[in-house]
Enzyme design. Structure first.
Site, PDB file in Angstrom:
ATOM      1  N   LYS A  24      63.726  40.461  38.429  1.00 12.12           N
ATOM      2  CA  LYS A  24      64.802  41.309  38.929  1.00 12.12           C
ATOM      3  C   LYS A  24      65.930  41.401  37.909  1.00 12.12           C
ATOM      4  O   LYS A  24      66.416  42.493  37.599  1.00 12.12           O
ATOM      5  CB  LYS A  24      65.316  40.703  40.244  1.00 12.12           C
ATOM      6  CG  LYS A  24      65.947  41.691  41.162  1.00 12.12           C
ATOM      7  CD  LYS A  24      66.292  41.031  42.500  1.00 12.12           C
ATOM      8  CE  LYS A  24      65.074  40.881  43.400  1.00 12.12           C
ATOM      9  NZ  LYS A  24      65.288  39.940  44.502  1.00 12.12           N
ATOM     10  N   ARG A  94      71.311  36.876  44.726  1.00  8.64           N
ATOM     11  CA  ARG A  94      69.876  36.994  45.015  1.00  8.64           C
ATOM     12  C   ARG A  94      69.089  36.075  44.104  1.00  8.64           C
ATOM     13  O   ARG A  94      69.466  35.831  42.961  1.00  8.64           O
ATOM     14  CB  ARG A  94      69.380  38.409  44.709  1.00  8.64           C
ATOM     15  CG  ARG A  94      69.875  39.485  45.621  1.00  8.64           C
ATOM     16  CD  ARG A  94      69.291  40.822  45.156  1.00  8.64           C
ATOM     17  NE  ARG A  94      69.415  41.846  46.166  1.00  8.64           N
ATOM     18  CZ  ARG A  94      70.406  42.719  46.217  1.00  8.64           C
ATOM     19  NH1 ARG A  94      71.365  42.690  45.312  1.00  8.64           N
ATOM     20  NH2 ARG A  94      70.443  43.623  47.170  1.00  8.64           N
ATOM     21  N   GLY A 103      59.218  34.888  49.962  1.00 14.14           N
ATOM     22  CA  GLY A 103      59.236  33.494  50.391  1.00 14.14           C
ATOM     23  C   GLY A 103      60.389  32.757  49.748  1.00 14.14           C
ATOM     24  O   GLY A 103      60.724  31.652  50.130  1.00 14.14           O
ATOM     25  N   MET A 105      64.591  32.700  48.441  1.00 16.71           N
ATOM     26  CA  MET A 105      65.803  32.870  49.220  1.00 16.71           C
ATOM     27  C   MET A 105      66.132  34.341  49.466  1.00 16.71           C
ATOM     28  O   MET A 105      65.993  35.176  48.599  1.00 16.71           O
ATOM     29  CB  MET A 105      66.984  32.210  48.526  1.00 16.71           C
ATOM     30  CG  MET A 105      68.128  32.010  49.493  1.00 16.71           C
ATOM     31  SD  MET A 105      69.637  31.566  48.672  1.00 16.71           S
ATOM     32  CE  MET A 105      70.255  33.160  48.213  1.00 16.71           C
ATOM     33  N   ARG A 338      61.378  49.057  40.297  1.00 12.13           N
ATOM     34  CA  ARG A 338      60.180  48.334  39.858  1.00 12.13           C
ATOM     35  C   ARG A 338      58.997  49.285  39.977  1.00 12.13           C
ATOM     36  O   ARG A 338      59.090  50.319  40.651  1.00 12.13           O
ATOM     37  CB  ARG A 338      59.955  47.102  40.729  1.00 12.13           C
ATOM     38  CG  ARG A 338      59.863  47.456  42.193  1.00 12.13           C
ATOM     39  CD  ARG A 338      59.783  46.225  43.057  1.00 12.13           C
ATOM     40  NE  ARG A 338      60.019  46.621  44.436  1.00 12.13           N
ATOM     41  CZ  ARG A 338      60.300  45.798  45.423  1.00 12.13           C
ATOM     42  NH1 ARG A 338      60.401  44.516  45.191  1.00 12.13           N
ATOM     43  NH2 ARG A 338      60.470  46.230  46.645  1.00 12.13           N
ATOM     44  N   HIS A 454      30.954  34.512  57.030  1.00 15.08           N
ATOM     45  CA  HIS A 454      29.637  34.882  56.490  1.00 15.08           C
ATOM     46  C   HIS A 454      29.406  36.386  56.596  1.00 15.08           C
ATOM     47  O   HIS A 454      29.018  37.045  55.628  1.00 15.08           O
ATOM     48  CB  HIS A 454      28.554  34.112  57.252  1.00 15.08           C
ATOM     49  CG  HIS A 454      27.172  34.467  56.820  1.00 15.08           C
ATOM     50  ND1 HIS A 454      26.404  35.388  57.482  1.00 15.08           N
ATOM     51  CD2 HIS A 454      26.436  34.038  55.771  1.00 15.08           C
ATOM     52  CE1 HIS A 454      25.241  35.502  56.873  1.00 15.08           C
ATOM     53  NE2 HIS A 454      25.233  34.694  55.823  1.00 15.08           N
ATOM     54  N   GLU A 751      15.549  36.348  34.661  1.00 14.28           N
ATOM     55  CA  GLU A 751      16.190  35.851  35.882  1.00 14.28           C
ATOM     56  C   GLU A 751      15.884  34.386  36.166  1.00 14.28           C
ATOM     57  O   GLU A 751      16.117  33.897  37.266  1.00 14.28           O
ATOM     58  CB  GLU A 751      15.874  36.732  37.104  1.00 14.28           C
ATOM     59  CG  GLU A 751      14.508  37.326  37.139  1.00 14.28           C
ATOM     60  CD  GLU A 751      14.287  38.360  38.257  1.00 14.28           C
ATOM     61  OE1 GLU A 751      15.177  38.588  39.096  1.00 14.28           O
ATOM     62  OE2 GLU A 751      13.188  38.923  38.286  1.00 14.28           O
ATOM     63  N   SER A 770      16.238  43.038  31.190  1.00 15.56           N
ATOM     64  CA  SER A 770      17.280  43.341  32.171  1.00 15.56           C
ATOM     65  C   SER A 770      17.604  42.052  32.915  1.00 15.56           C
ATOM     66  O   SER A 770      16.719  41.407  33.467  1.00 15.56           O
ATOM     67  CB  SER A 770      16.788  44.419  33.138  1.00 15.56           C
ATOM     68  OG  SER A 770      17.737  44.591  34.157  1.00 15.56           O
ATOM     69  N   ASN A 774      21.184  38.034  40.110  1.00 19.25           N
ATOM     70  CA  ASN A 774      21.121  37.441  41.463  1.00 19.25           C
ATOM     71  C   ASN A 774      20.247  36.203  41.403  1.00 19.25           C
ATOM     72  O   ASN A 774      20.652  35.109  41.791  1.00 19.25           O
ATOM     73  CB  ASN A 774      20.541  38.425  42.478  1.00 19.25           C
ATOM     74  CG  ASN A 774      21.343  39.700  42.574  1.00 19.25           C
ATOM     75  OD1 ASN A 774      22.537  39.695  42.286  1.00 19.25           O
ATOM     76  ND2 ASN A 774      20.702  40.781  42.959  1.00 19.25           N
ATOM     77  N   ASP A 775      19.031  36.404  40.886  1.00 19.76           N
ATOM     78  CA  ASP A 775      18.142  35.247  40.774  1.00 19.76           C
ATOM     79  C   ASP A 775      18.597  34.297  39.675  1.00 19.76           C
ATOM     80  O   ASP A 775      18.515  33.084  39.827  1.00 19.76           O
ATOM     81  CB  ASP A 775      16.704  35.707  40.505  1.00 19.76           C
ATOM     82  CG  ASP A 775      15.963  35.990  41.809  1.00 19.76           C
ATOM     83  OD1 ASP A 775      16.009  35.119  42.698  1.00 19.76           O
ATOM     84  OD2 ASP A 775      15.368  37.071  41.934  1.00 19.76           O
ATOM     85  N   CYS A 838      21.015  44.126  36.093  1.00 17.77           N
ATOM     86  CA  CYS A 838      20.802  44.872  37.336  1.00 17.77           C
ATOM     87  C   CYS A 838      21.078  44.026  38.572  1.00 17.77           C
ATOM     88  O   CYS A 838      20.852  44.455  39.688  1.00 17.77           O
ATOM     89  CB  CYS A 838      19.405  45.461  37.389  1.00 17.77           C
ATOM     90  SG  CYS A 838      18.126  44.204  37.373  1.00 17.77           S
ATOM     91  N   TYR A 858      23.829  48.355  28.898  1.00 21.67           N
ATOM     92  CA  TYR A 858      24.265  48.999  30.136  1.00 21.67           C
ATOM     93  C   TYR A 858      24.401  47.990  31.268  1.00 21.67           C
ATOM     94  O   TYR A 858      23.862  46.883  31.197  1.00 21.67           O
ATOM     95  CB  TYR A 858      23.286  50.111  30.545  1.00 21.67           C
ATOM     96  CG  TYR A 858      21.934  49.596  30.979  1.00 21.67           C
ATOM     97  CD1 TYR A 858      21.717  49.186  32.295  1.00 21.67           C
ATOM     98  CD2 TYR A 858      20.875  49.494  30.080  1.00 21.67           C
ATOM     99  CE1 TYR A 858      20.486  48.689  32.687  1.00 21.67           C
ATOM    100  CE2 TYR A 858      19.637  49.000  30.461  1.00 21.67           C
ATOM    101  CZ  TYR A 858      19.453  48.591  31.782  1.00 21.67           C
ATOM    102  OH  TYR A 858      18.251  48.084  32.179  1.00 21.67           O
TER     103      TYR A 858
HETATM  104  C1  PEP Z   1      18.214  39.902  40.537  1.00 22.96           C
HETATM  105  O1  PEP Z   1      17.602  38.863  40.761  1.00 22.96           O
HETATM  106  O2  PEP Z   1      19.343  39.943  40.065  1.00 22.96           O
HETATM  107  C2  PEP Z   1      17.587  41.192  40.867  1.00 22.96           C
HETATM  108  C3  PEP Z   1      18.179  42.318  40.529  1.00 22.96           C
HETATM  109  O3  PEP Z   1      16.466  41.149  41.610  1.00 22.96           O
HETATM  110  P1  PEP Z   1      16.490  40.936  43.197  1.00 22.96           P
HETATM  111  O4  PEP Z   1      17.893  40.957  43.640  1.00 22.96           O
HETATM  112  O5  PEP Z   1      15.687  42.059  43.740  1.00 22.96           O
HETATM  113  O6  PEP Z   1      15.811  39.622  43.315  1.00 22.96           O
HETATM  114 MG    MG Z   2      15.494  38.982  41.219  1.00 23.66          MG
END
Ligand code: PEP
Ligand code: MG
Length: 881
Positions: A24, A94, A103, A105, A338, A454, A751, A770, A774-775, A838, A858
């Site tokens: 401020k 202030r 939070g 003064m 601001r 969840h 993966e 690729s 996730n895995d 991916c 990519y």
């Molecule tokens: C992954 O494992 O990131 C993936 C793209 O394959 P899936 O989620 O289908 O197992």
């Molecule tokens: Mg997978």
């Protein structure tokens, strides 16, 4: 040794002195120095606050002298004096930390008033009532904020006085009646603190400074810092500023305004003001403020000055401003400015407009919009022109809207979903056991649980609408119904939910698909010019592919072929294939699947013509295509008890045997991915054949198609070599049969850690990599996503054991290290190796930045996140080069 400089005038400060002067203070200094009409003031530094704590809550040496000296400067500037009954100087005090921190003064206004100076103020304003009103406000604020006396105690006195006077509103009290309130307030203060109210303005000021320093370590400030990860040692500055009065009469006022519309981004002044009022009156909502446009008629001169000031401020800060102002006797004062908070839609419009106005560069525009904020612009929304029958309201846990039949059990949701019904799954809470139902539901509604429950976490991950913690609904699982405010909703009844607002609505409601505004498209085009990272989409159907293309995807990074096997007309055939006793039997069934798969691939490749399409061969364990054992046992028992069709009984018993044989202790680590391909090569061969037949047809029809055949879950180059041959053989056969030549590549997902560590070996057989993060996250961390998110991950994040949920934000330190290794090793063998990602991280801004940093080609994400990824990829480039 001379004392440190603890105090600065506004003229001595600058915008880049935030650490020292607080946000401020630095801003007020900056505004003063660019020539804006800011009431004069001084700032006590954050260092003084820190020193105060080091000295055991004592003012550091020299501070008091410096404050006295600097107050003299204010007195000279204004021609007023602290404590002068004839012409008193009044100030506001202030707090102001380097990072904006609610939070802390609250503000104390009108400091400097006492029994004498209040008369001076009355004379100056020629309004005794006004002066007494200011005094009682000051006593109340000072008593409450500085001396810690509960606000209600002041309220009670005021209420009593109003009762006695027989009036309803504060502004009906006379000067004399206010004076009674003032006397009562002073008595209250003396009673509560054991000392009379301090009449000396200097003493008032030091007490207020003390209170500001003290407020740095109140419980609420400490909690706020913890939640927002703000360090505890920043300290707060104290801003002491000459009062500007918005309540000296009808040529005065006060207000708040944005330089542009913060919800639409339109380039128009947006805000409101109150005539003859002080700041807190606007916020308190007692009187209804007027829109800023009316100021144009009421005070044209001031309005003009305000418009010019806004222009100046935007030019200086090169951003939309949120401004607090006061008009004293027709003179405009700017109290604060601001960068204004804004919706995603407004952020986009303002950024694009400011480029067109020459205020900022395209790179800056791209950085102005928070990529994650775009989410709700990219989901289906309820048509805003429709009247809704809202029956309850819960937490807006995952954006988007959906309508569907109410179901209460995950199995039922799955079954109905697979049969093509739209369902909304309603539960008190969800657990990882409900995942299969969530996958098939259009949306989730829970009566318990918060924004990180969840249901909320999983729904957000899947991009599905979710309303959580909707406590008004009472679910009765036995009766298969829920009640809400006297209404009974039964299984099968249709409801709608809006995960962006938390509304639960009776019946089906019309939706509108997300659309990219002209400005949004413009911003994304600039993002495309800047970014070096490609953006593809994960899509399994021609419709998803088309959507992805519309959102700017430059190809498909993952087609999960198992989703095609789940469709209602396929599942019985897939089950026959799994149950086949001999190779001949299996091959006969595969012949039936072949034309269906060919149509799937034809559709997707055609929708993406001219762009690459990665098609992954079958990945999940086979039991996922079979009914579950408990259900089968129930059915078998029923058949036995009712002495039903003996043939059917035998079939069901056979099926149960097979289900049991295929069941696995840990399916995620079991017989899936390329291991299926190794043990059932005919399945992969059929899929490859279907791909190439579709390719050959399209090539003959004149389309350019770029198929990339992908093998999942590889751990060893020999797997890939073996399956690559299976694929190549099919390609050769199709070319021979059709006489059509076509190009294709074969690559692998990375993966599993072993694949990342042996990426150089694997690169010998792969045209592309690729990352299936996730895995890769599950296999690197050694826990399954569903179990982790449902059971302990939240606590891991809360206790700061992990910084984020690694399934949402890529774990750079662990998983990222494996990715870096795989990129380095892969490119050491094939320097031009195409490498993408991916997993779900491909649509998350911080993960996208990491992908940019390690040199991926990519990222690939769900279609509705493609715009987010385009923007995040550009931001990664601007930030890191
Ligand atoms: C992954 O494992 O990131 C993936 C793209 O394959 P899936 O989620 O289908 O197992
Ligand atoms: Mg997978």
């Amino acid at each position: 040794m001379a004392d440190k400089k603890w105090v600065y005038t506004f003229e001595e400060g600058r915008a880049d002195m935030k650490d020292q002067l607080g946000g401020k203070g630095a801003n007020l200094a900056e505004m003063t120095n660019i020539g804006l009409p800011v009431p004069p003031g001084i700032i006590i530094t954050t260092e003084a606050c820190n020193q105060f704590y080091l000295e055991g809550k004592q003012f550091p040496p020299g501070l008091e002298d410096q404050v006295r000296e600097y107050i003299k400067i204010l007195e000279e500037k204004t021609g007023k004096r602290f404590g002068d009954p004839a012409n008193p100087l009044l100030v506001s005090v202030r707090s102001g930390a380097p990072i904006s921190m609610p939070g802390m003064m609250d503000t104390v206004l009108n400091l400097g008033l006492n029994d004498d100076t209040v008369e001076g103020l009355a004379a100056a304003a020629n309004d005794r009532r006004f002066a007494m009103d200011c005094y009682r406000r000051f006593l109340n604020m000072f008593g409450d904020v500085v001396l810690g006396i509960e606000h209600v105690k002041f309220e009670r006195i005021l209420e009593t006085q109003k009762d006695q006077a027989g009036v309803k509103f504060d502004n009906q009290l006379t000067a004399g009646q206010w004076q009674v309130v003032v006397e009562e307030y002073k008595k209250l203060i003396e009673r509560e603190t054991g000392r009379p109210f301090p009449q000396d303005p200097m003493e008032q000021l030091f007490k207020a400074i003390y209170a500001v320093f003290n407020s740095w370590n109140t419980d609420r400030a400490i909690v706020y810092r913890k939640v927002n990860k703000i360090p505890d040692d920043l300290g707060t500055a104290v801003n002491i500023q000459v009062m500007a009065f918005g309540n000296l009469g009808n040529d005065c006022g006060t207000g708040v305004a944005f330089t542009r519309n913060p919800s639409t981004g339109a380039n128009e002044l947006y805000g409101e003001y109150l005539i003859n009022a002080q700041g807190e009156d606007v916020v308190a909502g007692i009187r209804t403020p007027q829109p800023i446009a009316t100021l144009k008629e009421e005070m044209p001169g001031v309005y003009q000055q305000f418009v010019e000031t806004c222009r100046l401020l935007e030019k200086h800060y090169r951003n939309m401003q949120d401004i607090e102002f006061t008009i004293e006797r027709g003179k405009l004062f700017i109290l604060q400015t601001r960068n204004g908070k804004r919706t995603a839609q407004a952020a986009i419009k303002i950024a694009v407009d400011m480029v067109n106005e020459g205020l900022i560069t395209r790179e800056e525009a791209v950085m102005r919009v928070e990529a994650a904020q775009l989410d709700h612009l990219l989901h289906r929304r309820i048509d805003p022109n429709v009247k809704l029958e809202v029956i309850a309201r819960g937490l807006p846990a995952s954006p988007g809207a959906a309508s569907g039949k109410v179901v209460f059990e995950a199995d039922e949701a799955e079954k109905m979903g697979q049969e093509g019904h739209k369902v909304i799954m309603v539960r008190t809470e969800t657990t990882p056991d409900d995942i299969h139902g969530i996958v098939q539901a259009q949306g989730i509604l829970t009566s318990r649980g918060g924004m990180t429950s969840h249901a909320a976490v999983v729904a957000r991950g899947m991009g599905k609408p979710c309303v959580c913690g909707c406590e008004a609904i009472r679910i009765d699982y036995d009766k298969e119904e829920f009640s809400v405010n006297g209404l009974i909703i039964k299984k099968g009844d249709i409801i709608s939910i809006d995960g962006g607002t938390g509304q639960v609505i009776l019946g089906e409601v019309p939706m509108i698909d997300p659309e990219l505004s002209v400005e949004f498209q413009q911003l994304l085009e600039w993002a495309d010019e800047i970014r070096t990272l490609g953006v593809r989409a994960n899509a399994d159907t021609p419709a998803d592919a088309a959507k992805a293309r519309e959102f700017g995807a430059e190809g498909i990074g993952l087609t999960r072929t198992e989703h095609m096997f789940m469709a209602q007309d396929r599942l019985p055939i897939v089950q026959q294939m799994i149950l086949a006793g001999t190779d001949e039997e299996r091959n006969a069934v595969l012949e039936k699947l072949l034309p269906m798969q060919e149509e799937d691939f034809y559709g997707i490749l055609k929708a993406m013509e001219g762009l690459p399409v990665t098609i992954r061969l079958l990945d999940p364990p086979l039991h996922e295509f079979l009914p579950n054992a408990e259900e089968l046992m129930v059915e078998i028992t029923r058949l036995r008890l009712t002495s039903g069709d003996p043939g059917e009984l035998q079939r069901q018993e056979e099926l149960l045997k097979k289900v049991r044989a295929l069941s696995e202790f840990n399916p995620m680590l079991g017989h899936r991915g390329c291991r299926l391909g190794i043990t059932f090569p005919a399945v992969y061969a059929m899929q490859a054949r279907a791909i190439f037949r579709a390719v050959a047809r399209l090539v003959r029809e004149g389309y350019t198609v770029i198929p990339e055949v992908e093998i999942p879950l590889v751990i060893e180059v020999n797997e890939l070599a073996f399956l690559r041959r299976v694929v190549e053989q099919e390609a050769d056969k199709v070319m021979q049969e059709t006489g059509v030549e076509f190009e294709y590549t074969v690559g692998t997902m990375i993966e599993v850690p072993r694949a990342a560590l042996l990426a150089d070996e694997i690169a010998g057989e792969a045209d592309f990599f690729s990352f299936g993060t996730n895995d890769l996250t599950q296999t690197t961390l050694g826990f399954s996503r569903d179990d982790a998110e449902g059971k302990f991950l939240q606590e891991y994040v809360q206790k700061k054991i992990l910084p984020d949920n690694p399934f949402m934000v890529l774990d750079r330190k662990g998983v990222g290290k494996l990715m870096e290794t795989a990129v380095r090793l892969g490119r050491s063998v094939n320097p031009d190796m195409l490498i993408g990602i991916c997993g779900e991280h491909g649509g998350e801004p911080s993960s996208i930045e990491f992908c940019h940093l390690v040199g991926l080609n990519y990222v690939s994400c769900s279609p509705f996140r493609v715009p987010v990824a385009r923007l995040a990829a550009a931001q990664a480039k601007v930030k890191n080069g």
